[in-house]
Design a protein around this motif. Structure first.
Motif: not given
Length: 810
Positions: A774-780
């Motif tokens: 997802g967009r808000m995944n820290p690993q994006f």
């Protein structure tokens, strides 16, 4: 031949709808820009510290013509230019807009200010002498101070995607912007800057946003090649002048590389530099001054006697994938040109000008260059030229792309038998009918221009049909399809449409498609000139409509040219399947009559001749068409290439090439999904621990089916959702991923099973929640850019930063 007057209702509808589009607000505020004060102490270097952050966290949205607010961040020139409220892509403007092309239409921030841009790096002061921080700083502060929650879906209330209205707050408007869009900070609705990145950018802005611009380093080898090309392109005999003009008009969009690095050798080539071919008012040895015409075939100056020169200049900034159309321009290419274009003794009596007639009809403009040579030039690198009009500025937006299918195969007439390039008398008889609309873009000219050129096109098809009947009375044979001279992989191409963008790949990818194109020289050249050379991205609704409408005719011509190879008795049935419902009415009104009488000279043994012919070509030229074991395979397993465990198999073929009626999950997929499969065991050898050895990449492409693609508007009315299919490719395809999925190699069977089980909105949401990035995944950002790293490892010359403007709310 048709009576074109009956089709004018269709064009009138396009005209009326076009003028109803909304216009952007160009109001400016009264705040005044303050000169940047660059402090003596500089904590960070733009080149070493700032640009890497922009490339990683900003460039995926802010590049090319569709950069929000025209804030282009692929180079420092775009950052210094700033932002604008004016839209480049505007389907409703009644007249052509002045172009705002970076590097061309203005050179300094002061010049851009006069064209309506405003700085994002400078402080501003109002009438009361109150100072506000730079807009860039305010956007970064908003993103830091009011972030979205980590690892959660972006709320639907935040407008995203291709159709998002870009609100571009000018100085003095930022407080209103914050009130309206509290989560509108940058980067927008995506995992943002970490604390160190934010501190670095803020400090740099506070210290005056100094931009260090080290000189562009051109290797001695490249410089030598540049000199050879510039000498060759600027020769002054008439034949050379005409040839150089022809080459320039076909290469001006290309990213040219001057070495012969193998794109598939698995080695990284980070030092490869790309160049652009330009027209300059200054000769070699002097600073280039670009001739700023709107089109590459516009008159260079009001005084035709003013001389210009063809020059090669380094491509500025960071490469982004969506505009990265590469072309080899080395010593071998120069030798090929010399051998090809001087293989016969052709002469130029007088040079053509740059007026209306010359721009609208390249067949007359370049008639002195033997058509056989021009066609061979295009065929040798057909993928490049098709990419120019499939991935170039013209193919942006649903109305721009909905006149092509979501997946189709392209092939070309053999240069040995293609009639136009082999019959000078026939050429002369049809040249006047091959002109292209769009040069006159006034609304008042719309009707007359369109009907004139559509009438000429149908007259040409009358003449073409008779000429082919006379030349080949027994009908088309398989040898009339170009075989790539047995080695050229440009012979067979696949085009994928991704709703509002499109891409081109080598070989025939995916399942047997519904339609296929066969392009001869007039079709290929007209497509290129209409959609690339003569297309003005800043043009009026009249110009844009004429361009789209003519592309519709080109598609139809390419399809019916393919039908020449079908048995005469089966053509109407196949054609009717392509043009269902209301499209059949348009076929009778606008298109040329389908030839259902001339025989085909190919022996068919089945009642499905289209599929039989395409399979015959697949089997005859597997090295050029490609072997697709994922999409053209029944119940087979494809092992992951390079897998550490030879027993691991790839089950993706079980979900490929099935209609949505049998695999309902397809109905929830977006157009382009990138899949990263992390290998369970990676090598510990530091020299070989590259991206392609750590993970594999696949692309899931949703192919939407329509009853026809004969109209620019009303696409949803023709949508046949149950017939949608899924194409799976073993590399990134498309410049705009809508979704990224990630899994471990050992989870592959589980992944496929969970995909097959999707039957509702909630089931798809659960699938994305488990596998999606997802967009808000820290690993994006790490995962997002890993696809560029993958391309750098396997196809380094094709690699560029992908665009996330179409990424969903995941």
């Amino acid at each position: 031949m048709k009576k074109p007057v009956q089709g004018r209702t269709y064009a009138s509808v396009i005209f009326v709808v076009g003028i109803l589009f909304l216009f952007s607000d160009n109001d400016r505020q009264a705040e005044q820009v303050k000169p940047r004060v660059i402090t003596a102490t500089q904590s960070y270097s733009f080149t070493q510290n700032i640009r890497p952050i922009l490339d990683t966290k900003c460039l995926a949205c802010h590049s090319c013509y569709d950069a929000p607010c025209q804030l282009k961040l692929e180079s420092f020139q775009g950052l210094e230019r700033g932002a604008s409220k004016a839209r480049v892509y505007d389907g409703g403007r009644l007249k052509d807009s002045p172009p705002t092309r970076l590097y061309i239409d203005a050179q300094t921030p002061e010049e851009w200010l006069k064209k309506g841009f405003y700085s994002v790096l400078s402080e501003y002061s109002d009438k009361a002498d109150n100072t506000t921080p730079p807009l860039m700083q305010q956007m970064l502060d908003l993103g830091q101070n009011n972030p979205l929650t980590t690892n959660t879906r972006v709320p639907d209330t935040i407008e995203l995607g291709f159709d998002r209205v870009n609100y571009c707050p000018a100085p003095g408007e930022f407080n209103d912007y914050v009130d309206k869009f509290p989560h509108g900070g940058m980067p927008l609705a995506v995992s943002g800057l970490d604390k160190q990145e934010y501190q670095t950018l803020s400090t740099w802005l506070k210290q005056g946003a100094k931009i260090d611009t080290p000189p562009v380093a051109i290797s001695d080898t490249d410089q030598l090649m540049i000199s050879r090309w510039e000498d060759w392109l600027n020769r002054r005999d008439k034949r050379s002048i005409l040839l150089s003009r022809y080459l320039y008009e076909h290469l001006f969009l290309g990213h040219l590389y001057l070495n012969s690095a193998d794109q598939s050798d698995g080695q990284n080539h980070p030092t490869t530099r790309f160049y652009q071919l330009i027209r300059s008012y200054t000769p070699a040895g002097e600073k280039p001054v670009i001739v700023p015409t709107v089109r590459p075939n516009d008159r260079p100056d009001n005084t035709p006697q003013q001389r210009f020169y063809y020059r090669l200049i380094p491509l500025p900034g960071t490469v982004v994938h969506k505009t990265h159309i590469t072309y080899r321009f080395d010593s071998q290419r120069l030798e090929q040109y010399q051998k090809l274009f001087y293989s016969t003794d052709w002469q130029v009596d007088s040079l053509p000008g740059y007026g209306y007639e010359e721009r609208s009809n390249p067949f007359i403009t370049f008639a002195a260059i033997p058509a056989k040579l021009r066609y061979r030039f295009l065929l040798n690198d057909a993928r490049f030229f098709v990419r120019n009009f499939i991935r170039g500025p013209v193919c942006r937006g649903q109305i721009a792309t909905n006149v092509i299918r979501d997946q189709f195969w392209v092939m070309f007439e053999s240069p040995d038998t293609e009639l136009y390039s082999n019959n000078p008398e026939y050429q002369l008889s049809v040249n006047d009918y091959l002109g292209l609309p769009g040069e006159k873009s006034s609304l008042l000219d719309f009707g007359s221009q369109w009907f004139t050129y559509s009438d000429k096109r149908n007259s040409y098809l009358d003449m073409r049909q008779k000429a082919y009947q006379q030349a080949y009375p027994s009908g088309a044979v398989l040898q009339q399809i170009w075989d790539g001279d047995q080695t050229n992989d440009n012979a067979f191409l696949t085009v994928f449409r991704h709703h509002n963008s499109a891409s081109v790949t080598s070989g025939w990818q995916g399942e047997i498609p519904l339609t296929a194109w066969v392009m001869g020289y007039p079709l290929l050249e007209r497509t290129y000139y209409e959609l690339v050379v003569n297309f003005d991205v800043f043009g009026s609704v009249s110009h844009q409509a004429q361009t789209r409408l003519y592309f519709d005719l080109i598609r139809n011509g390419s399809e019916t040219n393919f039908l020449r190879f079908m048995p005469a008795a089966s053509r109407q049935t196949i054609y009717s399947d392509w043009y269902q419902s209301s499209a059949r009415i348009k076929a009778k009104i606008t298109y040329h009559d389908l030839d259902t009488r001339t025989p085909s000279n190919i022996a068919f043994s089945s009642d499905k001749p289209k599929e039989e012919l395409l399979r015959t070509l697949l089997e005859r030229y597997p090295q050029l068409t490609g072997t697709d074991n994922i999409n053209r395979c029944n119940d087979c397993k494809q092992r992951i290439p390079g897998s550490a465990n030879e027993n691991d198999t790839l089950a993706l073929s079980n979900i490929a090439a099935k209609p949505a009626a049998d695999l309902t999950a397809i109905k929830w997929l977006p157009e382009v999904t990138f899949v990263r499969i992390n290998l369970d065991k990676t090598t510990t050898d530091s020299d070989s621990a590259t991206a392609d050895k750590q993970f594999k990449v696949f692309t899931l492409l949703r192919n939407r089916r329509h009853s026809s693609v004969a109209f620019l508007l009303g696409e949803s009315l023709r949508y046949q959702e149950d017939l949608d299919t899924l194409t799976i490719l073993s590399e990134p395809v498309g410049s705009y991923p809508n979704l990224i999925l990630q899994l471990k190699q050992s989870q592959l069977d589980d992944f496929v099973s969970s995909f097959e089980a999707i039957d509702s909105d909630s089931a798809f949401d659960q699938f994305v929640e488990r596998w999606g990035v997802g967009r808000m995944n820290p690993q994006f950002w790490q995962v997002f850019h890993s696809f560029t790293a993958y391309m750098e490892a396997i196809h380094p010359l094709e690699a560029g930063v992908y665009d996330m403007n179409r990424y969903g709310h995941w």
